[in-house]
Scaffold this motif. Structure first.
Motif, PDB file in Angstrom:
ATOM      1  N   ARG A 129       0.924  -1.364  -0.023  1.00 23.13           N
ATOM      2  CA  ARG A 129       0.070   0.019   0.011  1.00 23.13           C
ATOM      3  C   ARG A 129       0.719   1.235  -0.153  1.00 23.13           C
ATOM      4  NH1 ARG A 129      -5.173  -1.056   2.083  1.00 23.13           N
ATOM      5  NH2 ARG A 129      -5.827  -2.992   1.337  1.00 23.13           N
ATOM      6  N   HIS A 187       0.917   6.600   3.913  1.00 18.40           N
ATOM      7  CA  HIS A 187      -0.035   7.858   4.132  1.00 18.40           C
ATOM      8  C   HIS A 187       0.593   8.580   5.190  1.00 18.40           C
ATOM      9  CE1 HIS A 187      -3.191   5.853   1.786  1.00 18.40           C
ATOM     10  NE2 HIS A 187      -2.879   4.856   2.773  1.00 18.40           N
ATOM     11  N   LYS A 221      -8.949   6.832  -1.807  1.00 16.58           N
ATOM     12  CA  LYS A 221      -7.755   7.658  -1.301  1.00 16.58           C
ATOM     13  C   LYS A 221      -8.286   8.235   0.103  1.00 16.58           C
ATOM     14  CE  LYS A 221      -5.817   8.709  -5.635  1.00 16.58           C
ATOM     15  NZ  LYS A 221      -5.279   9.643  -6.510  1.00 16.58           N
ATOM     16  N   GLU A 224      -7.055  10.415   1.975  1.00 14.21           N
ATOM     17  CA  GLU A 224      -6.810  11.984   1.842  1.00 14.21           C
ATOM     18  C   GLU A 224      -7.937  12.568   1.378  1.00 14.21           C
ATOM     19  OE1 GLU A 224      -2.935   9.635   1.750  1.00 14.21           O
ATOM     20  OE2 GLU A 224      -4.744   9.510   0.534  1.00 14.21           O
ATOM     21  N   VAL A 264     -12.587   3.708   2.966  1.00 15.18           N
ATOM     22  CA  VAL A 264     -11.773   3.502   1.630  1.00 15.18           C
ATOM     23  C   VAL A 264     -12.078   2.271   1.164  1.00 15.18           C
ATOM     24  CG1 VAL A 264     -10.034   5.196   2.350  1.00 15.18           C
ATOM     25  CG2 VAL A 264      -9.883   2.674   2.893  1.00 15.18           C
TER      26      VAL A 264
END
Length: 416
Positions: free
Chosen positions: A113, A116, A248, A250, A297
């Protein structure tokens, strides 16, 4: 045992390839001082050779921290060169349930992944903030490829804790031990400030809660959804359950943090759950809330109609009202007026996001003013309740009457 500084072998089943924590000493041969009378503010108690055991109840600083900041905690999670993830240490302590949840949120446990750099969310009225960095080759953290600084607190302020955890990350990269981090953490908890020429200074009062509330962009939401923004406004007014999906995190966090501003009169960001997994304990905690804004997500959440009244597919710019919520969410002339006001205000290039919020808030005040004549003092004299017969006699359009009735219900104005 809950101690001011907890270095222990935490219990519980490992998560994925997360091994049970192994304490890496500060320096070769170091022993950890956690004994009676131990003061966590003195790094001498964390030096080589100290060997204290016992209770921390006589530590004045420890008592202050435990009693006043029990909900706050700081932890470090590391990923080593073998791909194993270790919960290295925490201060002062945490629970197995919260630890497992934070490991889920920490991107180090994800296989293949993206990294983040900063994520945040809420679980049972505790906010978590996680900053993750890659370890450069020149760092003193040998055999560590990445680490996360995990911090929990009772207030919503992503900018505040992103700034603070970045400073803590720089300290950890430089020193490779939690001593300096812990000293700075205690300084912020007790004095609201930490200063470091090398790693930067942090002042809590620089981060006002209202700035955090206004950090998102209402104009961006209206730009994406146009008149359909009124669906989100109505759902929030009626304290409905809103679920937002985007692959995503974010994007999810930026969108969800902004939604409570549509009901600025409440200034209630406790409804925000910006990063939720489809795990039983998280869903159980979420469903205990009467209304919420929850971010996911995992597209599988779209099939969980038991979790939402309104579903926002942010990736496809689609808003769906669940069948069971359609009656309460029936749109009419009033909603069209609200939607037009929101769009016109948001599209005005001369207006800032805060001015758009103010326009929406004034319209909201007008709605409550219209509801006021149909309220009366309750039998116990403690609050005002809706006089439904008076509302019906006013002969509003059906959608408006329906909305005002459900708004009164959301504001706990119905007679029991």
């Amino acid at each position: 045992m809950a101690g001011v500084l907890e270095f222990r072998r935490l219990f519980g089943t490992p998560l994925g390839n997360v091994r049970e924590p192994v304490v890496r000493p500060f320096a070769p041969g170091a022993k950890i001082g956690v004994g009676k009378g131990w003061n966590p503010c003195h790094s001498s108690n964390l030096s080589n050779g100290s060997d204290h055991t016992g209770s921390l109840t006589h530590c004045a600083t420890g008592e202050l921290l435990i009693h006043n900041f029990l909900s706050d905690h700081l932890s470090t999670v590391e990923k080593d060169t073998n791909g194993e993830v270790l919960w290295v240490w925490c201060y002062p302590s945490t629970t197995a349930t919260l630890r497992n949840l934070l490991l889920r949120k920490c991107c180090l446990t994800d296989e293949n992944r993206l990294l983040h750099p900063f994520v945040y969310g809420q679980y049972r009225r505790t906010w978590f903030y996680i900053t993750t960095v890659e370890v450069p080759d020149a760092s003193v953290l040998k055999k560590v490829t990445h680490f996360s600084i995990v911090l929990t607190a009772k207030d919503f302020n992503p900018e505040k804790y992103a700034a603070f955890t970045r400073i803590l990350c720089r300290m950890y990269l430089k020193h490779g031990s939690p001593v300096k981090m812990m000293e700075s953490y205690i300084a912020v908890l007790t004095k609201g400030i930490c200063q470091s020429e090398e790693n930067g200074s942090f002042l809590s009062k620089d981060f006002d809660a209202r700035k955090a509330y206004l950090a998102g962009s209402i104009k961006d939401i209206v730009s994406q959804f146009g008149m359909e923004t009124v669906i989100l406004h109505t759902a929030l007014m009626l304290k409905k359950r809103i679920v937002v999906y985007h692959p995503k995190i974010e994007a999810v966090q930026e969108f969800t943090r902004t939604l409570p501003a549509l009901v600025w009169h409440r200034q209630d960001w406790t409804i925000l759950h910006s990063y939720v997994h489809l795990d039983a304990d998280e869903l159980e905690a979420l469903q205990m809330c009467p209304g919420y804004v929850a971010g996911f997500v995992d597209l599988e959440v779209s099939n969980r109609s038991d979790l939402y009244d309104v579903f926002v597919n942010l990736a496809d710019s689609e808003i769906t009202i669940a069948p069971l919520a359609k009656e309460a969410m029936t749109m009419g002339k009033l909603h069209k007026e609200i939607g037009q006001l929101i769009v016109q205000s948001a599209e005005d290039p001369e207006k800032s996001d805060s001015q758009v919020i103010q326009d929406i808030s004034l319209k909201t005040k007008e709605i409550f003013t219209n509801l006021a004549p149909f309220s009366e003092v309750s039998d116990d004299g403690e609050k005002r309740v809706l006089n439904y017969e008076a509302l019906k006699q006013r002969r509003f359009p059906p959608a408006t009457e329906n909305f005002l009735y459900h708004l009164a219900a959301a504001e706990q104005m119905l007679k029991i």
